[in-house]
Design a protein around this motif. Structure first.
Motif, PDB file in Angstrom:
ATOM      1  N   ASN A  82       0.710  -1.338   0.108  1.00 38.66           N
ATOM      2  CA  ASN A  82      -0.096  -0.127   0.049  1.00 38.66           C
ATOM      3  C   ASN A  82       0.960   1.269  -0.204  1.00 38.66           C
ATOM      4  O   ASN A  82       0.634   2.339  -0.609  1.00 38.66           O
ATOM      5  CB  ASN A  82      -0.854  -0.045   1.229  1.00 38.66           C
ATOM      6  N   ILE A  92       0.874   4.068  -2.870  1.00 37.67           N
ATOM      7  CA  ILE A  92       0.283   5.578  -2.646  1.00 37.67           C
ATOM      8  C   ILE A  92       1.300   6.551  -3.288  1.00 37.67           C
ATOM      9  O   ILE A  92       0.692   7.315  -3.827  1.00 37.67           O
ATOM     10  CB  ILE A  92       0.575   5.888  -0.876  1.00 37.67           C
ATOM     11  N   ALA A 140      -0.385   8.435  -6.774  1.00 35.41           N
ATOM     12  CA  ALA A 140      -0.660   9.634  -6.550  1.00 35.41           C
ATOM     13  C   ALA A 140       0.302  10.642  -7.641  1.00 35.41           C
ATOM     14  O   ALA A 140      -0.222  11.643  -8.322  1.00 35.41           O
ATOM     15  CB  ALA A 140      -0.062  10.131  -5.319  1.00 35.41           C
ATOM     16  N   TYR A 182      -5.894   9.681  -7.995  1.00 37.02           N
ATOM     17  CA  TYR A 182      -6.051   9.941  -6.697  1.00 37.02           C
ATOM     18  C   TYR A 182      -6.805   9.235  -5.879  1.00 37.02           C
ATOM     19  O   TYR A 182      -6.765   8.980  -4.690  1.00 37.02           O
ATOM     20  CB  TYR A 182      -6.639  11.430  -6.748  1.00 37.02           C
ATOM     21  N   ALA A 183      -8.248   8.598  -6.190  1.00 33.66           N
ATOM     22  CA  ALA A 183      -8.908   7.848  -5.682  1.00 33.66           C
ATOM     23  C   ALA A 183      -7.911   6.391  -5.208  1.00 33.66           C
ATOM     24  O   ALA A 183      -8.074   5.933  -4.199  1.00 33.66           O
ATOM     25  CB  ALA A 183     -10.333   7.322  -6.204  1.00 33.66           C
ATOM     26  N   ALA A 198      -4.977   6.392  -4.869  1.00 33.29           N
ATOM     27  CA  ALA A 198      -3.827   6.691  -3.964  1.00 33.29           C
ATOM     28  C   ALA A 198      -4.634   6.909  -2.475  1.00 33.29           C
ATOM     29  O   ALA A 198      -3.860   6.342  -1.613  1.00 33.29           O
ATOM     30  CB  ALA A 198      -3.044   8.034  -4.337  1.00 33.29           C
ATOM     31  N   GLY A 199      -5.515   7.420  -2.296  1.00 38.43           N
ATOM     32  CA  GLY A 199      -6.413   7.565  -1.060  1.00 38.43           C
ATOM     33  C   GLY A 199      -6.795   6.161  -0.566  1.00 38.43           C
ATOM     34  O   GLY A 199      -6.872   5.912   0.439  1.00 38.43           O
ATOM     35  N   GLN A 249      -5.290   3.284  -0.736  1.00 38.67           N
ATOM     36  CA  GLN A 249      -4.289   2.908  -0.084  1.00 38.67           C
ATOM     37  C   GLN A 249      -4.331   2.885   1.412  1.00 38.67           C
ATOM     38  O   GLN A 249      -3.760   2.034   2.173  1.00 38.67           O
ATOM     39  CB  GLN A 249      -3.120   3.057  -0.685  1.00 38.67           C
ATOM     40  N   ILE A 250      -4.568   4.191   1.778  1.00 36.74           N
ATOM     41  CA  ILE A 250      -4.539   4.462   3.078  1.00 36.74           C
ATOM     42  C   ILE A 250      -5.766   3.829   3.784  1.00 36.74           C
ATOM     43  O   ILE A 250      -5.604   3.389   4.923  1.00 36.74           O
ATOM     44  CB  ILE A 250      -4.976   6.029   3.300  1.00 36.74           C
ATOM     45  N   LEU A 266     -17.532   9.180  -5.007  1.00 35.48           N
ATOM     46  CA  LEU A 266     -16.200   9.445  -5.439  1.00 35.48           C
ATOM     47  C   LEU A 266     -16.100  10.158  -6.939  1.00 35.48           C
ATOM     48  O   LEU A 266     -15.237  10.969  -7.238  1.00 35.48           O
ATOM     49  CB  LEU A 266     -15.301   8.268  -5.260  1.00 35.48           C
ATOM     50  N   SER A 318     -10.473  17.545  -8.949  1.00 34.10           N
ATOM     51  CA  SER A 318      -9.326  16.859  -9.319  1.00 34.10           C
ATOM     52  C   SER A 318      -9.133  17.043 -10.912  1.00 34.10           C
ATOM     53  O   SER A 318     -10.097  17.379 -11.809  1.00 34.10           O
ATOM     54  CB  SER A 318      -9.039  15.274  -9.040  1.00 34.10           C
ATOM     55  N   THR A 342     -12.032   1.493  -6.998  1.00 28.04           N
ATOM     56  CA  THR A 342     -11.784   2.000  -5.518  1.00 28.04           C
ATOM     57  C   THR A 342     -13.065   1.338  -4.736  1.00 28.04           C
ATOM     58  O   THR A 342     -12.824   0.489  -3.438  1.00 28.04           O
ATOM     59  CB  THR A 342     -11.988   3.642  -5.258  1.00 28.04           C
TER      60      THR A 342
END
Length: 209
Positions: free
Chosen positions: A45, A49, A53, A58-59, A61-62, A64-65, A114, A122, A134
């Motif tokens: 993850n 990220i 990114a 972007y979705a 990347a987010g 992964q958090i 999203l 974005s 996502t």
């Protein structure tokens, strides 16, 4: 802006390679129901990220958090049987109708929200597909945390979108990785199906879920 302009070829190649290696190992460990998949997955993850990114996903990347938080829950769930005060291994089981309804509703709302968010705030060129992968990935990860056998079908659906999406964004190694994930998901699905409890025991377990 190209991927190389965003992060430089060396940064992107090493990030993608490390993501490839940790991701493949993680899926293989999940298929074998090995608890080490969770720390390996967290490392994966972190690499993704950075990769996503810098690629404008972007979705993803987010996501992964969120995966890291779910990995912590899944790690605990697999080692404690999903209940307090027990160290019994969590068994593989079918997804209940209630769980399907909740997952479907949450997934639909999440994808819609999203898509609108990415479209407005974005520069994403693929807001719907980014949001769809996502949503599917979050649903699949929750199912994986609870060892729901149908989580593999959700991963397969996500991979079928991920493969062309990453190729379109120029992430060819990551696209190839997800093609490999698709094969591993099929293997994992068959493996988990073989470990399901007998029908009578499974029905009793689902009735109490």
């Amino acid at each position: 802006m190209t991927i190389k302009e965003r992060g430089g070829p060396d940064v992107m190649s090493w990030t993608e390679i490390l993501g490839f290696a940790t991701g493949a190992l993680c899926v293989w460990l999940v298929a074998r129901q090995h608890v080490a998949n969770w720390p390996i997955g967290i490392a994966n993850n972190v690499f993704f990220i950075v990769l996503f990114a810098r690629s404008g996903l972007y979705a993803d990347a987010g996501l992964q958090i969120v995966f890291i938080a779910l990995a912590a829950y899944g790690w605990w769930s697999w080692t404690h049987g999903g209940g307090p005060g027990t160290a019994e291994a969590l068994p593989v089981r079918r997804t209940t109708r209630t769980e399907w309804a909740v997952l479907a509703a949450a997934g639909a709302v999440g994808v819609l929200g999203l898509t609108l968010l990415l479209s407005r705030v974005s520069d994403s060129t693929v807001p719907f597909w980014d949001a769809l992968t996502t949503g599917l990935s979050l649903m699949a990860t929750y199912g994986q945390c609870r060892k729901l056998v149908e989580s593999w079908w959700l991963w397969i659906a996500a991979d079928l979108v991920y493969i062309p999406l990453y190729a379109y964004k120029g992430l060819y190694l990551t696209s190839a990785l997800y093609a490999g994930f698709l094969v591993l998901c099929a293997v994992g699905l068959l493996g988990w199906l073989r470990t399901l409890p007998a029908r009578g025991a499974r029905t009793a377990a689902e009735a109490t879920a």
